[in-house]
Each structure stands twice: as structure tokens, then as C-alpha cells.
Design a protein around this motif. Structure first.
Motif, mmCIF file in Angstrom:
data_model
loop_
_atom_site.group_PDB
_atom_site.id
_atom_site.type_symbol
_atom_site.label_atom_id
_atom_site.label_comp_id
_atom_site.label_asym_id
_atom_site.label_seq_id
_atom_site.Cartn_x
_atom_site.Cartn_y
_atom_site.Cartn_z
ATOM 1 N N HIS A 68 0.798 -1.197 0.165
ATOM 2 C CA HIS A 68 0.086 -0.043 0.069
ATOM 3 C C HIS A 68 0.959 1.245 0.097
ATOM 4 O O HIS A 68 0.204 2.594 -0.057
ATOM 5 N N ASP A 126 -3.906 5.167 7.525
ATOM 6 C CA ASP A 126 -4.217 5.857 6.497
ATOM 7 C C ASP A 126 -3.139 6.000 5.471
ATOM 8 O O ASP A 126 -2.428 6.513 5.585
ATOM 9 N N GLY A 147 -3.494 7.401 2.477
ATOM 10 C CA GLY A 147 -4.077 8.546 1.659
ATOM 11 C C GLY A 147 -5.430 8.507 1.057
ATOM 12 O O GLY A 147 -5.818 7.216 0.752
ATOM 13 N N SER A 148 -5.905 9.382 0.416
ATOM 14 C CA SER A 148 -7.090 9.373 -0.320
ATOM 15 C C SER A 148 -8.207 8.507 0.401
ATOM 16 O O SER A 148 -9.166 7.988 -0.211
ATOM 17 N N GLY A 149 -8.331 8.661 1.805
ATOM 18 C CA GLY A 149 -9.330 7.918 2.515
ATOM 19 C C GLY A 149 -9.144 6.297 2.633
ATOM 20 O O GLY A 149 -9.989 5.597 3.056
ATOM 21 N N ASP A 150 -8.072 5.833 2.172
ATOM 22 C CA ASP A 150 -7.615 4.350 2.053
ATOM 23 C C ASP A 150 -7.258 4.029 3.456
ATOM 24 O O ASP A 150 -6.026 4.032 3.986
ATOM 25 N N ARG A 151 -8.053 3.466 4.374
ATOM 26 C CA ARG A 151 -7.745 3.155 5.651
ATOM 27 C C ARG A 151 -7.946 1.482 5.875
ATOM 28 O O ARG A 151 -8.511 1.002 5.472
#
Length: 78
Positions: free
Chosen positions: A42, A59, A61-65
Motif C-alpha cells: 500500500h 491511513d 491517503g485518499s481515505g484508504d484506511r
């Protein structure tokens, strides 16, 4: 022969498997919230929350948790 379990598993305090599990748990170093990490798949991210003693929420980035185990070989603290 039956493939069904015959009963509850017994806890064996002197089992070498218990010692290996405890040693692995002791070797896990916690990562504080806000620390930067790198993941093999990731990429770069920042720890935003702890999920118990063995995982963190990162996190990327871009809300990808994503939840990542601390003992994962793919996670590296920077």
C-alpha cells in the motif's frame, strides 16, 4: 475414526508452543498514533488509531484506511 473433536482442548502450561507464542508477543513493538509507516503493497501511510495491542489502523491517503497487524513483515516503521 471420527473427525469430530472429542472435547475441549486442555491448556498445558509447560508446552513449548506456549513459550513460542509468548516470545512472539513480547517481540512486537507498538507503533504510536501519528507515526509514519511503509507497507510493501500500500505504500506510505500514517498510523491513525490503535486496534488492540497487535494491530494499527493506517491511513494510506485518499481515505484508504486499513487495519494492519503489527507483526506483519510487510509493515515497517519509518
Amino acid at each position: 475414526m471420527s473427525s469430530q473433536p472429542t472435547g475441549r482442548r486442555r491448556h498445558l502450561p509447560n508446552s513449548p508452543f506456549n513459550a513460542a507464542r509468548e516470545a512472539a508477543a513480547a517481540a512486537i513493538k507498538p507503533i504510536p498514533v501519528g507515526a509514519r509507516v511503509s507497507h510493501e503493497r500500500h505504500g506510505l501511510g500514517r498510523v491513525v488509531a490503535l486496534d488492540g495491542e497487535r494491530a494499527v489502523i493506517v491511513d494510506f491517503g485518499s481515505g484508504d484506511r486499513r487495519r494492519v497487524a503489527l507483526d506483519s513483515a510487510k509493515l515497517e516503521r519509518l
